[in-house]
Design a protein around this motif. Structure first.
Motif, PDB file in Angstrom:
ATOM      1  N   UNK A   4     100.003  55.505 -44.205  1.00 24.87           N
ATOM      2  CA  UNK A   4      99.052  55.290 -43.100  1.00 24.87           C
ATOM      3  C   UNK A   4      99.449  54.312 -41.992  1.00 24.87           C
ATOM      4  N   UNK A   5      98.816  54.886 -40.738  1.00 30.92           N
ATOM      5  CA  UNK A   5      98.955  53.950 -39.596  1.00 30.92           C
ATOM      6  C   UNK A   5      98.292  52.696 -39.670  1.00 30.92           C
ATOM      7  N   UNK A   6      98.751  51.550 -39.296  1.00 31.18           N
ATOM      8  CA  UNK A   6      98.093  50.301 -39.037  1.00 31.18           C
ATOM      9  C   UNK A   6      98.796  49.427 -38.091  1.00 31.18           C
ATOM     10  N   UNK A   7      98.096  48.515 -37.470  1.00 38.73           N
ATOM     11  CA  UNK A   7      98.550  47.508 -36.696  1.00 38.73           C
ATOM     12  C   UNK A   7      97.818  46.137 -37.336  1.00 38.73           C
ATOM     13  N   UNK A   8      98.925  45.211 -37.551  1.00 40.01           N
ATOM     14  CA  UNK A   8      98.215  43.828 -38.025  1.00 40.01           C
ATOM     15  C   UNK A   8      98.894  42.731 -37.090  1.00 40.01           C
ATOM     16  N   UNK A   9      98.112  42.396 -36.167  1.00 40.05           N
ATOM     17  CA  UNK A   9      98.431  41.149 -35.377  1.00 40.05           C
ATOM     18  C   UNK A   9      98.221  39.828 -35.955  1.00 40.05           C
ATOM     19  N   UNK A  10      99.047  38.931 -36.586  1.00 41.33           N
ATOM     20  CA  UNK A  10      98.482  37.824 -37.176  1.00 41.33           C
ATOM     21  C   UNK A  10      99.177  36.687 -36.571  1.00 41.33           C
ATOM     22  N   UNK A  11      97.855  35.993 -36.164  1.00 42.85           N
ATOM     23  CA  UNK A  11      98.256  34.752 -35.443  1.00 42.85           C
ATOM     24  C   UNK A  11      99.324  34.446 -34.438  1.00 42.85           C
ATOM     25  N   UNK A  12      99.482  35.721 -33.436  1.00 41.23           N
ATOM     26  CA  UNK A  12     100.480  35.788 -32.546  1.00 41.23           C
ATOM     27  C   UNK A  12     100.377  34.917 -31.392  1.00 41.23           C
ATOM     28  N   UNK A  13     101.176  34.195 -31.280  1.00 45.16           N
ATOM     29  CA  UNK A  13     101.262  33.569 -29.626  1.00 45.16           C
ATOM     30  C   UNK A  13     102.495  33.826 -29.216  1.00 45.16           C
ATOM     31  N   UNK A  14     102.256  34.256 -27.939  1.00 48.16           N
ATOM     32  CA  UNK A  14     103.570  34.679 -26.920  1.00 48.16           C
ATOM     33  C   UNK A  14     103.801  33.776 -25.751  1.00 48.16           C
ATOM     34  N   UNK A  15     104.743  32.728 -25.713  1.00 47.59           N
ATOM     35  CA  UNK A  15     105.131  32.175 -24.701  1.00 47.59           C
ATOM     36  C   UNK A  15     106.295  32.827 -23.995  1.00 47.59           C
ATOM     37  N   UNK A  16     106.179  32.835 -22.475  1.00 48.23           N
ATOM     38  CA  UNK A  16     107.350  33.521 -21.859  1.00 48.23           C
ATOM     39  C   UNK A  16     108.405  32.672 -21.483  1.00 48.23           C
ATOM     40  N   UNK A  17     109.487  32.992 -21.092  1.00 56.01           N
ATOM     41  CA  UNK A  17     110.476  31.874 -20.830  1.00 56.01           C
ATOM     42  C   UNK A  17     110.336  30.888 -19.619  1.00 56.01           C
ATOM     43  N   UNK A  18     109.304  31.327 -18.703  1.00 52.21           N
ATOM     44  CA  UNK A  18     108.871  30.189 -17.947  1.00 52.21           C
ATOM     45  C   UNK A  18     107.762  29.338 -18.270  1.00 52.21           C
ATOM     46  N   UNK A  19     107.700  29.400 -19.748  1.00 49.63           N
ATOM     47  CA  UNK A  19     106.666  28.258 -20.303  1.00 49.63           C
ATOM     48  C   UNK A  19     105.392  28.795 -20.372  1.00 49.63           C
TER      49      UNK A  19
END
Lengths: 301, 305
Positions: free
Chosen positions: A16-31
């Motif tokens: 079955x389809x599922x999306x689990x986003x778990x405590x995600x942080x995204x920092x780009x190369x420019x900080x």
């Protein structure tokens, strides 16, 4: 060969389809940290709206789900798989914003839809009979068969959007991401797209729609994720898509006006009318404030 | 009559003419393949910049007796680094940066060639000299062209998706960055090869004109490639053949032929040509006129009532 066949056959064997986003942080190369500690979970048979102002991290979340950016912390899992595995298995189908595409490119409508099959083809990308059939079916479903030999730039905004939706159908991804699907299209196309999304949901797909078109959200979304550099609230539309939460999400960015008392009613009716709008399609709350709210949508000016 | 015929087949009796025609055709074909992508992305002038930038490398290679392809490759990298460096450390726009770096390198190449007139001829580099190409150089050109063609044949659809809709290409797992890198490497390699047939100044024609012509003739990418490659191959083969009669300047003949075909397509293309557009405009105008007349008639009727 009917519509339901097209979907169920591929889904029957799959998880079955599922999306689990778990405590995600995204920092780009420019900080720059675009998203911090974002978490939400979605299951099959869902249409979920990803709502937030520009720069709130909607597209970063999309990028993390498609594996374009690697979270600096936390993880994303799709159907229980890591993102790269899910992508290579064609689990994710993406419907881009119209601005990202070169409309003068010499490709026909059917060529664009065939691109949806590339992930299923061998290295030489030679379409099999099955690939051609999937393309035919997808075009049929979005009602664009008559336009299949048009060059892609000759279509109207709504028709273009349908073609890209057909490409996602041909790809047979169980998770479908739509990036601002309702910008620059007419109301007929909008409701046609919404009908189609409902059918897909009923067939077990998981559909994530990024949108700033608040008015249509209660119409067709079961779930919402409210975003402002992190997840402010996530859950069923009925309980999460409330005036308070939206004010937190959009604080100061959207126009918000309230009509109540004698400005609205001639008697002492306690109900008030709240309009939240970004000048596109307004979201209207009507009812007794702080009590049980009944979101009603209106196409008022 | 038979004299004329005999005259016409003379080029085929020389080995060097055969070599020139086939090598030109091969280079024309692979450059035309690349042109389909280049002109769609608005990167056409990049071909020009590359063609000029590699001149010092080629000149240097001839001076020290190394294979010209290595020298060109080295100069190409130097050009790319130079552009990146200027871009990073100044606020110049991209076109200014490209213009600055490629003219600098080209000037350097011309200078090197003029200081060593015995080992390298400016004219050969700038205008090409396929009729007198040494076997070793011809071999390099053939190897470059054949390998590039093979790679393109393998990845043309992936490149198409990447250039049409890069985000989507990434979302289905295509390695778009690698694909673009491969494309530019092929472009550089084919520029080097084209240097031998048409020279540094006309390289850009080979990597733009066939694609531009084909673009006026079709709305399908696979046909675009077939038409462009056919144009590139034929014009290069015939151009080399004709250059026997006009004595030298193969590049000029090839590019002139390509331009003639482009002009034909520009005016006579069935859908995107100038004449077709005029006809369409006239039809629309007549329709409007008729509609206008009907409207006026309606007004007259209303007034009468």
């Amino acid at each position: 060969m009917n519509r339901v066949d097209l979907l169920t056959r591929s889904d029957a064997l799959a998880r079955p389809a599922s999306i689990a986003v778990d405590d995600v942080s995204v920092t780009y190369p420019n900080g720059f940290t675009a998203v911090r500690d974002a978490s939400f979970e979605l299951g099959p048979g869902t249409i979920c709206a990803l709502v937030g102002v520009n720069g709130s991290g909607k597209s970063t979340i999309f990028k993390a789900i498609m594996g374009f950016v690697t979270p600096s912390a936390g993880q994303v899992r799709l159907c229980g798989l890591p993102v790269d595995k899910a992508v290579s298995q064609n689990i994710v189908a993406y419907v881009p914003q119209s601005e990202d595409v070169d409309w003068n490119f010499p490709v026909l409508v059917e060529d664009v839809v065939m691109m949806g099959r590339y992930g299923h083809m061998n290295l030489f990308r030679i379409p099999s009979r099955k690939d051609r059939r999937k393309v035919d079916e997808a075009l049929e479903r979005v009602n664009m068969s008559a336009y299949r030999t048009r060059q892609i730039g000759e279509l109207s905004g709504g028709q273009k959007k349908r073609v890209f939706l057909a490409r996602a159908l041909a790809q047979e991804g169980r998770i479908i991401l739509l990036d601002e699907p309702f910008t620059g299209i007419d109301v007929t196309t909008e409701s046609a797209i919404i009908d189609l999304l409902r059918e897909l949901r009923d067939a077990g797909h998981l559909i994530l729609v990024s949108t700033h078109n608040l008015g249509s959200v209660p119409d067709f979304c079961d779930q919402v994720v409210l975003l402002n550099r992190t997840v402010l609230a996530a859950g069923p539309t009925a309980t999460t898509f409330t005036q308070e939460n939206l004010e937190r999400t959009f604080g100061g960015v959207l126009r918000n006006f309230e009509l109540s008392g004698h400005a609205l009613h001639e008697d002492d009716d306690a109900r008030s009318l709240n309009v939240i709008t970004d000048d596109e399609r307004p979201l209207v709350f009507y009812g007794v404030k702080k009590g049980k709210k009944k979101p009603a949508r209106d196409k008022a000016k | 009559m038979s004299d004329l015929l005999a005259e016409l087949i003379v080029p085929f009796s020389y080995d060097y003419m055969w070599k020139a025609m086939w090598v030109s055709a091969l280079v024309g074909a692979v450059c035309a393949f690349l042109s389909c992508y280049l002109m769609l992305k608005g990167w056409s002038l990049m071909g020009d910049a590359l063609g000029h930038s590699i001149v010092p490398g080629v000149a240097g290679a001839y001076i020290i007796g190394a294979p010209f392809a290595f020298g060109a490759f080295f100069a190409g990298i130097l050009a790319a680094l130079g552009m990146a460096f200027v871009k990073q450390h100044s606020r110049l726009r991209e076109d200014a940066t490209i213009g600055l770096v490629f003219t600098t390198l080209f000037a350097l190449g011309v200078l090197m060639a003029s200081l060593h007139p015995t080992s390298v001829s400016i004219q050969t580099i700038v205008l090409g000299n396929i009729l007198a190409i040494p076997d070793a150089d011809a071999m390099q050109v053939v190897v470059i062209a054949v390998i590039s063609f093979a790679i393109l044949f393998f990845i043309w659809k992936d490149l198409m998706v990447t250039f049409f809709d890069e985000t989507y290409a990434k979302s289905i797992g295509l390695k778009t960055r690698t694909l673009k890198l491969v494309f530019f490497t092929l472009l550089s390699a084919c520029t080097v090869a084209a240097l031998q047939t048409v020279g540094a100044c006309l390289v850009i024609a080979l990597v733009v004109t066939p694609g531009a012509t084909a673009y006026l003739l079709t709305d399908r990418f696979d046909r675009l490639i077939v038409i462009a490659v056919a144009i590139g191959t034929l014009t290069s083969f015939v151009g080399a053949y004709l250059s026997y009669f006009v004595d030298g300047a193969t590049g000029g003949v090839i590019v002139t032929l390509q331009t003639l075909l482009f002009l034909a397509a520009f005016y006579f293309a069935p859908k995107h040509g100038v004449i077709a557009a005029r006809r369409k405009a006239r039809v629309v105008k007549e329709d409007n006129l008729r509609a206008g007349n009907e409207l006026r008639d309606g007004d007259a009727v209303r007034e009468a009532v």
